[in-house]
Motif scaffolding. Sequence first.
Motif, PDB file in Angstrom:
ATOM      1  N   TYR A  55       0.835  -1.210   0.000  1.00 55.82           N
ATOM      2  CA  TYR A  55       0.000   0.000   0.000  1.00 55.82           C
ATOM      3  C   TYR A  55       0.862   1.249   0.000  1.00 55.82           C
ATOM      4  N   PHE A  69      -5.086   4.695   1.010  1.00 55.49           N
ATOM      5  CA  PHE A  69      -6.275   4.841   0.155  1.00 55.49           C
ATOM      6  C   PHE A  69      -6.477   3.490  -0.530  1.00 55.49           C
ATOM      7  N   THR A  79      -8.718  -7.238   0.366  1.00 52.66           N
ATOM      8  CA  THR A  79      -9.657  -6.114   0.506  1.00 52.66           C
ATOM      9  C   THR A  79     -11.100  -6.548   0.780  1.00 52.66           C
TER      10      THR A  79
HETATM   11  C1  LIG Z   1       3.755  -1.177  -4.992  1.00 50.15           C
HETATM   12  C2  LIG Z   1       2.258  -1.334  -4.822  1.00 50.15           C
HETATM   13  C3  LIG Z   1       1.526  -0.363  -4.146  1.00 50.15           C
HETATM   14  C4  LIG Z   1       0.143  -0.514  -4.003  1.00 50.15           C
HETATM   15  N1  LIG Z   1      -0.569   0.469  -3.391  1.00 50.15           N
HETATM   16  C5  LIG Z   1      -1.921   0.372  -3.308  1.00 50.15           C
HETATM   17  C6  LIG Z   1      -2.693   1.430  -2.725  1.00 50.15           C
HETATM   18  O1  LIG Z   1      -2.173   2.444  -2.267  1.00 50.15           O
HETATM   19  N2  LIG Z   1      -4.051   1.263  -2.693  1.00 50.15           N
HETATM   20  C7  LIG Z   1      -4.658   0.144  -3.193  1.00 50.15           C
HETATM   21  O2  LIG Z   1      -5.892   0.053  -3.131  1.00 50.15           O
HETATM   22  N3  LIG Z   1      -3.952  -0.846  -3.742  1.00 50.15           N
HETATM   23  C8  LIG Z   1      -2.605  -0.770  -3.797  1.00 50.15           C
HETATM   24  N4  LIG Z   1      -1.886  -1.797  -4.340  1.00 50.15           N
HETATM   25  C9  LIG Z   1      -2.597  -3.034  -4.691  1.00 50.15           C
HETATM   26  C10 LIG Z   1      -2.751  -3.877  -3.409  1.00 50.15           C
HETATM   27  O3  LIG Z   1      -1.468  -4.375  -3.020  1.00 50.15           O
HETATM   28  C11 LIG Z   1      -3.718  -5.060  -3.572  1.00 50.15           C
HETATM   29  O4  LIG Z   1      -3.602  -5.638  -4.835  1.00 50.15           O
HETATM   30  C12 LIG Z   1      -5.149  -4.603  -3.382  1.00 50.15           C
HETATM   31  O5  LIG Z   1      -5.292  -4.213  -2.043  1.00 50.15           O
HETATM   32  C13 LIG Z   1      -6.150  -5.739  -3.639  1.00 50.15           C
HETATM   33  O6  LIG Z   1      -5.818  -6.839  -2.806  1.00 50.15           O
HETATM   34  P1  LIG Z   1      -6.752  -8.134  -2.831  1.00 50.15           P
HETATM   35  O7  LIG Z   1      -6.068  -9.264  -2.135  1.00 50.15           O
HETATM   36  O8  LIG Z   1      -8.110  -7.771  -2.344  1.00 50.15           O
HETATM   37  O9  LIG Z   1      -6.840  -8.484  -4.372  1.00 50.15           O
HETATM   38  P2  LIG Z   1      -5.612  -9.000  -5.274  1.00 50.15           P
HETATM   39  O10 LIG Z   1      -5.715 -10.495  -5.364  1.00 50.15           O
HETATM   40  O11 LIG Z   1      -4.330  -8.427  -4.773  1.00 50.15           O
HETATM   41  O12 LIG Z   1      -5.980  -8.344  -6.660  1.00 50.15           O
HETATM   42  C14 LIG Z   1      -7.033  -8.890  -7.460  1.00 50.15           C
HETATM   43  C15 LIG Z   1      -7.271  -7.994  -8.644  1.00 50.15           C
HETATM   44  O13 LIG Z   1      -7.860  -6.778  -8.222  1.00 50.15           O
HETATM   45  C16 LIG Z   1      -7.485  -5.723  -9.075  1.00 50.15           C
HETATM   46  N5  LIG Z   1      -6.810  -4.683  -8.247  1.00 50.15           N
HETATM   47  C17 LIG Z   1      -5.842  -4.855  -7.298  1.00 50.15           C
HETATM   48  N6  LIG Z   1      -5.489  -3.671  -6.738  1.00 50.15           N
HETATM   49  C18 LIG Z   1      -6.249  -2.734  -7.342  1.00 50.15           C
HETATM   50  C19 LIG Z   1      -6.362  -1.330  -7.179  1.00 50.15           C
HETATM   51  N7  LIG Z   1      -5.609  -0.651  -6.292  1.00 50.15           N
HETATM   52  N8  LIG Z   1      -7.250  -0.661  -7.954  1.00 50.15           N
HETATM   53  C20 LIG Z   1      -8.021  -1.322  -8.846  1.00 50.15           C
HETATM   54  N9  LIG Z   1      -7.977  -2.673  -9.037  1.00 50.15           N
HETATM   55  C21 LIG Z   1      -7.102  -3.357  -8.293  1.00 50.15           C
HETATM   56  C22 LIG Z   1      -6.554  -6.336 -10.136  1.00 50.15           C
HETATM   57  O14 LIG Z   1      -7.309  -6.683 -11.242  1.00 50.15           O
HETATM   58  C23 LIG Z   1      -6.037  -7.571  -9.443  1.00 50.15           C
HETATM   59  O15 LIG Z   1      -5.624  -8.553 -10.337  1.00 50.15           O
HETATM   60  C24 LIG Z   1      -0.506  -1.670  -4.509  1.00 50.15           C
HETATM   61  C25 LIG Z   1       0.245  -2.659  -5.151  1.00 50.15           C
HETATM   62  C26 LIG Z   1       1.606  -2.499  -5.323  1.00 50.15           C
HETATM   63  C27 LIG Z   1       2.382  -3.577  -6.035  1.00 50.15           C
END
Ligand SMILES: Cc1cc2nc3c(=O)[nH]c(=O)nc-3n(C[C@H](O)[C@H](O)[C@H](O)COP(=O)(O)OP(=O)(O)OC[C@H]3O[C@@H](n4cnc5c(N)ncnc54)[C@H](O)[C@@H]3O)c2cc1C
Length: 253
Positions: A55, A69, A79
Amino acid sequence: MSIEKFSVEKVLLVHRWTNTLFSFTMTRPAHFKFTAGQFARIGLMVDGELVVRAYSVVSSPFDETLEFFSIVVPEGAFTSNLQHLKVGDELYLEKISYGYLTLARYQQPLPKDLWLLATGTGLAPFLSMLQDFETWNKYQHINLVYSVRTASELAYVERIQEIAATFGEGHSGFQFVPIITRDPNAKLHDRLPILIANGELEKAVGLTFDPATSHVMLCGNPQMVDDTKEALKQRGLTMNRRGEGNIAVENYW
Ligand SMILES: Cc1cc2nc3c(=O)[nH]c(=O)nc-3n(C[C@H](O)[C@H](O)[C@H](O)COP(=O)(O)OP(=O)(O)OC[C@H]3O[C@@H](n4cnc5c(N)ncnc54)[C@H](O)[C@@H]3O)c2cc1C
């Protein structure tokens, strides 16, 4: 994942922008240092397992708390749980910060213009940079371009104005440029790479992308990052490596 790498922090504030976007603030341990633009690794216990995600920090490096955010991905391991966060909940925070989307990566002397191009939550690292006086001192023009799908997803707009007034006081070169891709009536509503290729973004800002005068940072959706990178390369800009070159990027997935 070794739990010793993490400290346990308390949630101090949760702000919901829409059903799929929210911000949260947590306590900041004294050992957690970061540079504006870097990211933290945050952990959440889900069924006895620590799930960790990257994040970007929204806060200034000088703040006493840490703000983030977040998107809500309905089936997302992190999330779908994080969305229920409440004040007083505990989160895990990895003790060190990461990332190279910082102004320190650019060699001195810096050119005149800084372009910060974000999609969605990719806005986060730029909010941190804009809350660092150094950013304002280093560039004559700072253009924050923030692309979302609908107007309701334009989070932080008032905060951006407040930040510009506080940190950029006396700086006349700041422009905030929203893009709303699903609103044909919005002043700018095409995807960023298109707006660069057809010159509309430069027209809206009144500045041109120029290898000699522009630094461009891209953050968020990897498709946007890739396509925008290509559009900028067509204009003669180059990737920043070992201090040289214009473009720096961070992909969120
Ligand atoms: C360097 C870095 C910094 C990051 N900073 C942030 C941040 O400040 N805020 C944030 O919300 N996320 C951020 N992310 C993404 C975050 O790490 C996660 O991917 C996100 O929280 C979703 O996690 P999850 O396990 O629910 O879904 P995941 O299994 O991680 O993701 C599932 C799918 O959701 C979608 N997705 C993932 N992240 C996002 C996003 N931010 N916006 C739109 N679609 C998305 C993509 O299609 C992804 O394949 C960052 C990622 C990286 C690599």
